[in-house]
Design an enzyme around this catalytic site. Structure first.
Site, mmCIF file in Angstrom:
data_model
loop_
_atom_site.group_PDB
_atom_site.id
_atom_site.type_symbol
_atom_site.label_atom_id
_atom_site.label_comp_id
_atom_site.label_asym_id
_atom_site.label_seq_id
_atom_site.Cartn_x
_atom_site.Cartn_y
_atom_site.Cartn_z
ATOM 1 N N ARG A 45 0.822 -1.214 0.000
ATOM 2 C CA ARG A 45 0.000 0.000 0.000
ATOM 3 C C ARG A 45 0.854 1.261 0.000
ATOM 4 N NH1 ARG A 45 -4.804 -1.384 4.401
ATOM 5 N NH2 ARG A 45 -5.789 -3.065 3.213
ATOM 6 N N ARG A 46 2.050 1.155 0.579
ATOM 7 C CA ARG A 46 2.929 2.322 0.637
ATOM 8 C C ARG A 46 4.379 1.878 0.466
ATOM 9 N NH1 ARG A 46 0.893 1.197 5.610
ATOM 10 N NH2 ARG A 46 -0.823 2.607 5.228
ATOM 11 N N LYS A 103 3.307 -17.481 10.613
ATOM 12 C CA LYS A 103 3.044 -18.654 11.459
ATOM 13 C C LYS A 103 1.569 -18.782 11.835
ATOM 14 C CE LYS A 103 4.574 -15.310 14.555
ATOM 15 N NZ LYS A 103 5.565 -14.241 14.302
ATOM 16 N N VAL A 130 8.717 -20.138 11.612
ATOM 17 C CA VAL A 130 9.132 -20.616 12.933
ATOM 18 C C VAL A 130 10.585 -20.220 13.189
ATOM 19 C CG1 VAL A 130 9.430 -22.611 14.433
ATOM 20 C CG2 VAL A 130 7.558 -22.574 12.776
ATOM 21 N N GLY A 132 12.377 -17.502 13.021
ATOM 22 C CA GLY A 132 13.102 -16.521 12.227
ATOM 23 C C GLY A 132 14.171 -17.108 11.340
ATOM 24 N N GLY A 185 11.252 -2.195 21.148
ATOM 25 C CA GLY A 185 10.630 -2.784 19.966
ATOM 26 C C GLY A 185 10.588 -4.293 19.986
ATOM 27 N N GLU A 188 5.105 -5.778 21.232
ATOM 28 C CA GLU A 188 4.111 -4.891 20.641
ATOM 29 C C GLU A 188 3.428 -4.057 21.727
ATOM 30 O OE1 GLU A 188 3.670 -4.652 17.455
ATOM 31 O OE2 GLU A 188 4.838 -6.396 16.798
ATOM 32 N N ASP A 199 1.745 -16.968 20.347
ATOM 33 C CA ASP A 199 2.724 -17.015 19.263
ATOM 34 C C ASP A 199 3.535 -18.314 19.317
ATOM 35 O OD1 ASP A 199 4.543 -15.539 17.186
ATOM 36 O OD2 ASP A 199 5.926 -16.160 18.757
ATOM 37 N N LYS A 203 3.862 -21.682 16.610
ATOM 38 C CA LYS A 203 5.124 -22.230 16.114
ATOM 39 C C LYS A 203 5.296 -23.693 16.514
ATOM 40 C CE LYS A 203 7.272 -17.661 16.361
ATOM 41 N NZ LYS A 203 8.173 -16.786 17.146
#
Length: 435
Positions: A45-46, A103, A130, A132, A185, A188, A199, A203
């Site tokens: 979208r951007r 995932k 799973v 990274g 960071g 969230e 999460d 996985k």
């Protein structure tokens, strides 16, 4: 050299990282894939200033990428489970192979997606879904393909591992470390998905589907987060020679398959105990190779892009041969996958750490140990913490030998009803991960 055209959907952290890696290492990647891998279209979208799309067609509608007749592989990196599912299905309907890092999508809709891919004679690859940059999916599907997998135990969420590492090394409170994780960071604004274990459950079920050829169903995973973990228990564990880790555990037993995510005491000398900060690690125990450890960064633009690009190369190689030579996602054709008994948490056998506050008077501990003996629970160690002389109650810590969770629950219920015991009994599961 044959050209394989790539369409990337999503230019966020992983999408931009993937485009950058493909562009930066093209001279290395193309010979390894035995073809030219060219990103010819991006759906976003951007724009993202962290990558260069000047030589790539940009579509503002991601479905234009899925329907583009010139695209061979669609790379889904938009996240979520609704639009992403529609995008993947549309790509398959239009004859595109798919690579994804999603995932939640695989855990929740994988069975439908893989069945459709099999019908279309196409590939859906998901290494980046799973851990990274850790190649655990290829490790299970390819490197350990000749083994019977006995069990897996993994630190598969960097946010919870960072929080527990700080709580263990510095004695900090959960809420305090969570705030720092959000500032850095690592977490969230709404951290529920991570700190409640959702999460990790996604996985875990993906890895278990490969290891044990079971259907993908994350609702079957017992899930317990770290939000209620008391720093005192983390400190007590350290004194006893253990470290608290938030593990995803899958184990194949004669009764069925264990699937569980929860805080766990592991011995300090265990391989996985030293994995701190935001790093991930997965231990796999198999009949031929024994115990192996897959370790590394579990998130981030470059590490996750590493796994995405590895899948793109794999799919490109197969396109030059026979797509049917690709091992389907569950390790066996989806039509052959049947339901296995997933054990209820009450049927799990493990050791336990227990802590409760009891009156410091004769006979209290004998009553407690009598209750545990009546429930068939053997005690490995018991420790009474020193308290000020003015304090009537003392903390009692018990380590049990292996027992059924339902036996422990029954004993805990009785102990909490004792007039000599104050409040609730805290307990954490213990795994030695040596067999």
């Amino acid at each position: 050299m044959k050209s394989v055209k790539i369409g990337i959907c999503g230019l966020g952290t992983v999408g931009s990282g993937t485009l950058n890696l493909l562009q930066r290492n093209a001279q290395l990647i193309n010979p390894r894939a035995n073809c030219e891998i060219a990103v010819t279209q991006v759906g976003a979208r951007r724009d993202n200033p962290n990558c260069d799309t000047s030589a790539v067609e940009v579509a503002r509608d991601i479905f234009d990428v899925a329907k583009n007749p010139d695209i061979d592989i669609v790379v889904e990196l938009i996240g979520g489970t609704t639009v992403a599912r529609d995008l993947v299905m549309t790509a398959l309907d239009n004859g595109k192979h798919v690579v994804t890092a999603n995932k939640a999508l695989i855990a929740e809709h994988g069975m439908d997606i893989f069945a459709h891919a099999e019908k279309c004679n196409l590939i859906v690859a998901y290494e980046a879904a799973v851990a990274g940059g850790i190649p655990i999916i290829k490790g299970l599907r390819e490197g350990l393909a000749g083994n019977r997998i006995n069990w897996m135990a993994g630190i598969i969420n960097g946010t919870t591992n960072f929080i527990l590492s700080e709580m263990d090394s510095k004695g900090r409170e959960f809420s305090d470390v969570l705030s720092e994780a959000q500032e850095k960071g690592y977490a969230e604004a709404d951290p529920t998905f991570d700190v409640e274990g959702i999460d990790a459950a996604h996985k875990l079920v993906i890895m278990a589907s490969l290891a044990f050829a079971i259907p993908l169903d994350s609702s079957k995973v017992f899930t317990d987060g770290i939000t209620k973990l008391d720093p005192q228990d983390v400190a007590n564990a350290r004194e006893l020679g253990y470290v608290v880790k938030h593990l995803g555990i899958a184990r194949q037993t004669e009764s069925g398959v264990e699937l569980r995510v929860h805080p766990t005491l592991v011995p300090k000398n265990c391989l996985i105990a030293g994995v701190d900060d935001v790093l991930n690690a997965v231990m796999v125990n198999a009949d031929a190779v024994g115990t192996t450890l897959f370790y590394g960064p579990g998130a981030g633009a470059a590490p996750t892009a590493s796994s995405v690009v590895a899948d793109i190369i794999d799919v490109a190689r197969v396109m030059n041969n026979d797509p049917q030579s690709w091992v389907p996602a569950l390790g066996v054709p989806t039509s052959a996958v049947t339901a296995r008994d997933i054990l209820d948490i009450q049927e799990i056998e493990t050791s336990f750490y227990m802590r409760f506050s009891a009156l410091d008077q004769p006979g209290v501990l004998s009553t407690v140990t009598g209750i545990m003996a009546g429930a068939g629970i053997s005690i490995e160690a018991i420790n009474q913490k020193e308290q000020p002389a003015t304090e009537k109650y003392v903390d009692v810590i018990i380590l049990t030998n292996v027992t059924h969770e339902k036996s422990l629950d029954a004993a805990v219920e009785q102990i909490e009803q004792l007039e000599t015991v104050r409040g609730q009994v805290s307990f954490i599961r213990v795994e030695h991960l040596d067999q």
